[in-house]
Structures are given as C-alpha cells and as structure tokens.
Design a protein around this motif. Structure first.
Motif, short mmCIF file in Angstrom:
data_model
loop_
_atom_site.label_atom_id
_atom_site.label_comp_id
_atom_site.label_asym_id
_atom_site.label_seq_id
_atom_site.Cartn_x
_atom_site.Cartn_y
_atom_site.Cartn_z
N GLY A 8 6.91 11.74 17.39
CA GLY A 8 7.57 10.99 18.44
C GLY A 8 6.68 10.04 19.20
O GLY A 8 5.54 9.78 18.81
N ASP A 9 7.22 9.57 20.31
CA ASP A 9 6.54 8.60 21.16
C ASP A 9 6.08 9.29 22.44
O ASP A 9 5.71 10.47 22.42
CB ASP A 9 7.45 7.40 21.43
CG ASP A 9 8.84 7.80 21.96
OD1 ASP A 9 8.95 8.88 22.58
OD2 ASP A 9 9.80 7.05 21.75
N THR A 12 7.40 12.70 23.48
CA THR A 12 6.99 13.85 22.69
C THR A 12 5.54 14.23 22.93
O THR A 12 5.20 15.41 23.04
CB THR A 12 7.21 13.58 21.19
OG1 THR A 12 8.61 13.40 20.96
CG2 THR A 12 6.70 14.71 20.33
N HIS A 68 0.87 18.02 16.67
CA HIS A 68 2.00 17.09 16.62
C HIS A 68 1.56 15.80 15.94
O HIS A 68 0.38 15.60 15.65
CB HIS A 68 2.51 16.80 18.03
CG HIS A 68 1.50 16.12 18.91
ND1 HIS A 68 1.22 14.77 18.84
CD2 HIS A 68 0.69 16.61 19.89
CE1 HIS A 68 0.30 14.45 19.73
NE2 HIS A 68 -0.05 15.55 20.38
N ALA A 70 2.49 12.42 17.46
CA ALA A 70 3.17 11.63 18.49
C ALA A 70 2.16 10.77 19.21
O ALA A 70 0.99 11.14 19.32
CB ALA A 70 3.90 12.54 19.47
#
Length: 231
Positions: A8-9, A12, A68, A70
């Motif tokens: 995500g961006d 996230t 992650h 992100a």
C-alpha cells in the motif's frame, strides 16, 4: 504457514507512533485464524514525520510481524515493478492491497491506473501462480470531497477496479474486491482527512478481514470488539 503481504501507500505504511491497520488485522487474526500465519515483505519501517523518510520503527506496539511492501507516496505504478520480486523472495500466499489514491492524484488517470492493476496482478502471478489477492478500492478522502474532477476519477477508477478484479479472478488465483466500511468517515476515522486514526485503522483492517472470511472462510468476521474505540 500462511504468509500475507500488506501492499500500500501512506495509509498502509503509517507514521511513527501509530499502530497501523496491519497491527489491527494481526490482532484480529490471532484470535480468529486457526493456523500459523505471518506478515511478509521487504520493508518494516514507518514514516518518520520529522524527516519525511521511511526510517522510523516507533510503532505504538511493535510486537507483531511488521513486514510489508508499502511506501508514503507510492501507488500501483510504483508497486507493479516491485511485486514480482517481493512475492518470489518472501513466498507470499495472500496480497492485501490498498493503492490508487496517489496514482490518481499525481501520476495516472483512472484508465491508466486500472491498467497498472492488471500489470501488478500479472507480475504477482508470474512469481507465484496460486497467489490470492484482496484489493481495496480508493476510500473516502478529503481531496475527493473538495475536488470534483478528482472525485470523478476516484469513482471511475473504483468502477474499473471492480471490473478488473472480476475479470482477473480465477479459481487457481482468486482476486477479491474488499468493501470499504460504509461508516468510514473522514472526519472521525482520519486525523487529516486522508490518513486513518485508530478507528480508521480498525475499519481498514475489517475490510480485509471480512473479505477473506466471507469469500475464503479464512479467519472470522471482524467483531465490534475488535474495532474498538481507538485503542
């Protein structure tokens, strides 16, 4: 072991001092999923607001798998070239993806962004043919509320994302479209009109948890007790 990769961006990755929706989902799955699982990915850091760089590890509670893929200011156009190697290296089984706001705001229109979604899915499958994916539409945000042309692009992209997910969904490699919480409110669930506060984190986690439960019987419904009131 089930290996989930959050992609995500800024919503996230989160910022220093936050729990993140990743943590909220982890908490939920610890009680709802019967088998071993973890989060995987090439990154672990949060954004440090003082430097605007992803160099902080100051999670509100760091005791969870923080991995992650992100990044603050990253979108589908940034992640499509990275996802194949990340999936291959970390052997992800499920991708939990929240992207699109940055693309539409700075890089690509709705049609181009949807094309990058297809590239992303293709690259992920090339690395791991049986991978499963949950895609979250662009959720309510302050720019869409104030900028009518941008809001139209968000609406068009979300429609295209739904069609793309349906087109690309296969029994061997399912693609789910998560449903944003109907109650998500930028005034009560974000701290700046875009980025989730604690209640927003719970609602984002619930979108992913409920999608996996309803479609794959994975985990369980995100209960009201999980959503909490900000803690």
């Amino acid at each position: 072991m089930l290996r989930l990769m959050p992609v995500g961006d800024s919503m996230t990755i989160g910022s220093a001092g936050e729990h993140t929706w990743r943590y909220r989902l982890w908490q939920h799955l610890c009680g709802a999923y019967g088998g071993p699982f973890t989060f995987v990915g090439p990154r672990e850091a949060l954004r440090d607001p003082a430097t605007d760089e992803p160099t902080s590890y100051a999670y509100a509670d760091p005791d969870f798998p923080r991995a992650h893929l992100a990044g603050w200011g990253e979108g589908w156009c940034h992640m499509a070239p990275l996802i194949g190697e990340a999936v291959r290296t970390f052997r992800a089984d499920v991708l939990l993806v929240s992207l699109g706001l940055i693309d539409l705001g700075f890089y690509t229109n709705a049609e181009q962004t949807a094309a990058n979604v297809r590239t992303f899915v293709d690259e992920a499958r090339a690395a791991r043919p049986g991978i499963r994916m949950v895609l979250l539409p662009v959720i309510p945000n302050i720019r869409a509320q104030q900028d009518a042309p941008f809001a139209a692009q968000v609406t068009e992209f979300n429609e295209r994302l739904a069609k793309t997910a349906a087109d690309l969904d296969t029994p061997a490699s399912p693609v789910l479209l998560a449903t944003p919480a109907p109650s998500y409110d930028i005034h009560t669930d974000t701290y700046d009109g875009t980025h989730p506060n604690a209640s927003g984190e719970h609602k984002l986690a619930a979108s992913f948890a409920d999608a996996m439960w309803q479609s794959w019987d994975l985990g369980g419904p995100y209960e009201v007790r999980d959503r909490g009131n900000g803690r």
